[in-house]
Design a protein around this motif. Structure first.
Motif, PDB file in Angstrom:
ATOM      1  N   MET A 167     -45.870 -53.282  99.648  1.00 17.20           N
ATOM      2  CA  MET A 167     -45.700 -51.863  99.968  1.00 17.20           C
ATOM      3  C   MET A 167     -44.224 -51.469 100.038  1.00 17.20           C
ATOM      4  O   MET A 167     -43.885 -50.322  99.801  1.00 17.20           O
ATOM      5  N   ILE A 184     -48.853 -28.465 101.782  1.00 13.45           N
ATOM      6  CA  ILE A 184     -48.001 -29.394 102.518  1.00 13.45           C
ATOM      7  C   ILE A 184     -46.824 -28.604 103.079  1.00 13.45           C
ATOM      8  O   ILE A 184     -46.240 -27.765 102.380  1.00 13.45           O
ATOM      9  N   ILE A 199     -41.855 -30.612  93.468  1.00  9.74           N
ATOM     10  CA  ILE A 199     -42.074 -32.006  93.083  1.00  9.74           C
ATOM     11  C   ILE A 199     -43.232 -32.021  92.110  1.00  9.74           C
ATOM     12  O   ILE A 199     -44.306 -31.499  92.412  1.00  9.74           O
ATOM     13  N   SER A 200     -43.009 -32.580  90.933  1.00 12.07           N
ATOM     14  CA  SER A 200     -44.126 -32.729  90.010  1.00 12.07           C
ATOM     15  C   SER A 200     -45.057 -33.784  90.593  1.00 12.07           C
ATOM     16  O   SER A 200     -44.575 -34.810  91.085  1.00 12.07           O
ATOM     17  N   LEU A 251     -46.845 -31.215  91.965  1.00 14.26           N
ATOM     18  CA  LEU A 251     -47.253 -30.148  92.878  1.00 14.26           C
ATOM     19  C   LEU A 251     -47.382 -28.842  92.110  1.00 14.26           C
ATOM     20  O   LEU A 251     -46.522 -28.482  91.333  1.00 14.26           O
ATOM     21  N   LYS A 290     -50.096 -35.235 103.651  1.00 17.71           N
ATOM     22  CA  LYS A 290     -49.944 -35.926 102.368  1.00 17.71           C
ATOM     23  C   LYS A 290     -48.474 -35.904 101.953  1.00 17.71           C
ATOM     24  O   LYS A 290     -47.754 -34.955 102.266  1.00 17.71           O
ATOM     25  N   VAL A 291     -48.076 -36.949 101.248  1.00 16.53           N
ATOM     26  CA  VAL A 291     -46.690 -37.029 100.791  1.00 16.53           C
ATOM     27  C   VAL A 291     -46.706 -37.181  99.271  1.00 16.53           C
ATOM     28  O   VAL A 291     -47.152 -38.205  98.757  1.00 16.53           O
ATOM     29  N   PRO A 292     -46.227 -36.154  98.550  1.00 17.66           N
ATOM     30  CA  PRO A 292     -46.281 -36.210  97.091  1.00 17.66           C
ATOM     31  C   PRO A 292     -45.466 -37.367  96.524  1.00 17.66           C
ATOM     32  O   PRO A 292     -44.416 -37.725  97.074  1.00 17.66           O
ATOM     33  N   GLY A 293     -45.978 -37.928  95.444  1.00 15.65           N
ATOM     34  CA  GLY A 293     -45.239 -38.966  94.737  1.00 15.65           C
ATOM     35  C   GLY A 293     -45.517 -40.374  95.203  1.00 15.65           C
ATOM     36  O   GLY A 293     -44.931 -41.323  94.689  1.00 15.65           O
ATOM     37  N   THR A 294     -46.379 -40.520  96.189  1.00 19.32           N
ATOM     38  CA  THR A 294     -46.657 -41.856  96.718  1.00 19.32           C
ATOM     39  C   THR A 294     -47.887 -42.460  96.030  1.00 19.32           C
ATOM     40  O   THR A 294     -48.726 -41.730  95.500  1.00 19.32           O
ATOM     41  N   PRO A 295     -48.009 -43.781  96.033  1.00 20.59           N
ATOM     42  CA  PRO A 295     -49.142 -44.417  95.365  1.00 20.59           C
ATOM     43  C   PRO A 295     -50.465 -44.175  96.105  1.00 20.59           C
ATOM     44  O   PRO A 295     -50.479 -43.688  97.241  1.00 20.59           O
ATOM     45  N   TYR A 319     -36.739 -37.400  97.092  1.00 19.96           N
ATOM     46  CA  TYR A 319     -36.517 -35.986  97.420  1.00 19.96           C
ATOM     47  C   TYR A 319     -36.498 -35.744  98.928  1.00 19.96           C
ATOM     48  O   TYR A 319     -36.116 -34.664  99.369  1.00 19.96           O
ATOM     49  N   LEU A 321     -41.929 -32.310 106.030  1.00 23.35           N
ATOM     50  CA  LEU A 321     -41.197 -33.146 105.088  1.00 23.35           C
ATOM     51  C   LEU A 321     -39.881 -32.428 104.800  1.00 23.35           C
ATOM     52  O   LEU A 321     -39.874 -31.348 104.203  1.00 23.35           O
ATOM     53  N   VAL A 369     -47.001 -44.313 108.560  1.00 23.47           N
ATOM     54  CA  VAL A 369     -47.595 -44.272 107.222  1.00 23.47           C
ATOM     55  C   VAL A 369     -49.041 -44.755 107.306  1.00 23.47           C
ATOM     56  O   VAL A 369     -49.308 -45.849 107.810  1.00 23.47           O
ATOM     57  N   TYR A 372     -52.514 -45.989  97.639  1.00 21.27           N
ATOM     58  CA  TYR A 372     -52.815 -46.645  98.913  1.00 21.27           C
ATOM     59  C   TYR A 372     -52.171 -45.935 100.107  1.00 21.27           C
ATOM     60  O   TYR A 372     -52.467 -46.265 101.250  1.00 21.27           O
ATOM     61  N   ILE A 373     -51.272 -45.002  99.836  1.00 25.93           N
ATOM     62  CA  ILE A 373     -50.681 -44.240 100.949  1.00 25.93           C
ATOM     63  C   ILE A 373     -51.437 -42.923 101.112  1.00 25.93           C
ATOM     64  O   ILE A 373     -51.414 -42.066 100.231  1.00 25.93           O
ATOM     65  N   LEU A 391     -41.558 -47.691 104.006  1.00 22.68           N
ATOM     66  CA  LEU A 391     -42.656 -47.836 103.050  1.00 22.68           C
ATOM     67  C   LEU A 391     -42.816 -46.612 102.149  1.00 22.68           C
ATOM     68  O   LEU A 391     -43.512 -46.666 101.141  1.00 22.68           O
ATOM     69  N   VAL A 426     -46.226 -31.941 110.896  1.00 25.87           N
ATOM     70  CA  VAL A 426     -45.288 -32.916 110.344  1.00 25.87           C
ATOM     71  C   VAL A 426     -44.580 -32.215 109.195  1.00 25.87           C
ATOM     72  O   VAL A 426     -45.224 -31.690 108.284  1.00 25.87           O
ATOM     73  N   LEU A 451     -48.795 -39.281 106.166  1.00 27.21           N
ATOM     74  CA  LEU A 451     -48.056 -39.543 107.404  1.00 27.21           C
ATOM     75  C   LEU A 451     -48.741 -38.881 108.572  1.00 27.21           C
ATOM     76  O   LEU A 451     -49.286 -37.795 108.431  1.00 27.21           O
ATOM     77  N   ARG A 495     -38.898 -45.414  98.826  1.00 26.04           N
ATOM     78  CA  ARG A 495     -38.636 -45.637  97.399  1.00 26.04           C
ATOM     79  C   ARG A 495     -39.445 -44.693  96.508  1.00 26.04           C
ATOM     80  O   ARG A 495     -39.145 -44.542  95.336  1.00 26.04           O
ATOM     81  N   PHE A 496     -40.482 -44.093  97.080  1.00 29.35           N
ATOM     82  CA  PHE A 496     -41.288 -43.154  96.294  1.00 29.35           C
ATOM     83  C   PHE A 496     -40.861 -41.704  96.497  1.00 29.35           C
ATOM     84  O   PHE A 496     -41.352 -40.813  95.818  1.00 29.35           O
TER      85      PHE A 496
END
Lengths: 135, 95
Positions: free
Chosen positions: A131, B11, B32-33, B35, A33-38, B80, B93, A53, A40-41, B73, B91, A44, B76-77
Motif C-alpha cells: 500500500m 467531494i 482531477i481527472s 472527476l 472518497k479520494v480521487p485518484g486512489t486505487p 494534488y 481535501l 485511510v 482498495y482505498i 498510504l 473531511v 478517508l 503517492r496517489f
C-alpha cells in the motif's frame, strides 16, 4: 511464537491480525472518497482529528466485500489505517510458527483452522509495503 | 487559515483563500481527472491553475491545529493534495 490475535469476519471468511497492531473497532458512517486512489482505498474518515485511510481488503485478498459500516483500525509503522469488516469474532492465543503456509496470497502469513474452518493471518508488513509502494 | 470550500463530484475540497484569484463561469478542465462537474463554475488560482467545480460551498476559518498531513498510504496517489482538514463533521481535501 505465541501471539494474541483478533479474529474478524468478512463475508464467510475469517481473517486475523496480531492484537498489538489493533487500535480499535468502530462504526463509520461518513467516508470521504479520494480521487485518484486505487480500488482498495475506500477513502478517508476522521478518527479523533486524525485522517484514517479506509481499506477494502477484498481488493487485495480474494474474499467477499464487507457490507456494513464496521472498521478495524490498525497501526503499523506509525501509520494508522482501517480494514472494512463485517464483525469482530474473537480474541485467541495462536502459535504463529504452526501456521499452514499460504502460497497463493502474498498478504497472508498463513492459515489455521478455527471452529472447523480455515482462517487467515494477515501479513501486515507485506500489505503495508504494497500500500505504501515499497514493493 | 481561511479556505474556500467547494464541491466536485460530491467531494468537499478546500483551497487557501489567499491562493484564489477569482471565481467565475467558464471553460476549464475538471480539478482531477476523471472527476466530472455539472456546472461551469470555475475557480482560478493565483498560480494560473483553473478548474471547474460543482458548487462553491463556503468560506471558513480552519483551525491550524485541525490541519493534518496527507497519510503516507495516500500521498503517492494524490500529488494534488496539500493536506487534510476537518471542519465539524466534514473531511476537507486541501489542494
Amino acid at each position: 511464537m505465541r501471539q494474541k490475535i483478533v479474529l474478524f469476519r468478512i463475508g464467510d471468511s475469517i481473517f486475523s491480525v496480531v492484537v498489538s497492531n489493533v487500535v480499535e473497532v468502530l462504526r463509520v458512517s461518513n467516508i470521504t472518497k479520494v480521487p485518484g486512489t486505487p480500488d482498495y482505498i475506500i477513502g478517508l474518515f476522521n478518527r479523533l482529528g486524525e485522517p484514517i485511510v479506509a481499506v477494502e481488503l477484498s481488493a487485495l485478498i480474494p474474499t467477499e466485500q464487507a457490507s456494513g459500516d464496521m472498521f478495524l483500525v490498525v497501526e503499523y509503522r506509525n501509520e494508522k489505517f482501517a480494514f472494512h469488516i463485517d464483525d469482530v469474532v474473537e480474541l485467541i492465543d495462536l502459535e504463529l510458527d504452526d501456521l499452514i503456509p499460504e502460497e497463493d496470497n502474498p498478504f497472508v502469513l498463513g492459515r489455521f483452522i478455527w471452529g472447523g474452518k480455515p482462517a487467515a493471518v494477515i501479513d501486515l508488513d507485506a500489505l503495508f509495503k504494497k500500500m505504501s509502494g515499497e514493493i | 487559515m481561511k479556505v474556500l470550500i467547494f464541491k466536485a463530484s460530491d467531494i468537499h475540497f478546500a483551497v487557501p483563500l489567499g491562493d484564489v484569484l477569482k471565481i467565475d463561469q467558464g471553460e476549464a478542465p475538471p480539478l482531477i481527472s476523471p472527476l466530472k462537474t455539472k456546472k461551469p463554475e470555475r475557480i482560478v488560482l493565483n498560480d494560473g491553475r483553473k478548474f471547474c467545480v460543482d458548487e462553491v460551498v463556503d468560506i471558513a476559518e480552519l483551525d491550524e491545529d485541525s490541519l493534518r498531513p496527507v497519510p503516507k498510504l495516500l500521498a503517492r496517489f494524490t500529488p494534488y493534495l496539500k493536506g487534510i482538514g476537518f471542519l465539524n463533521d466534514l473531511v476537507l481535501l486541501i489542494i
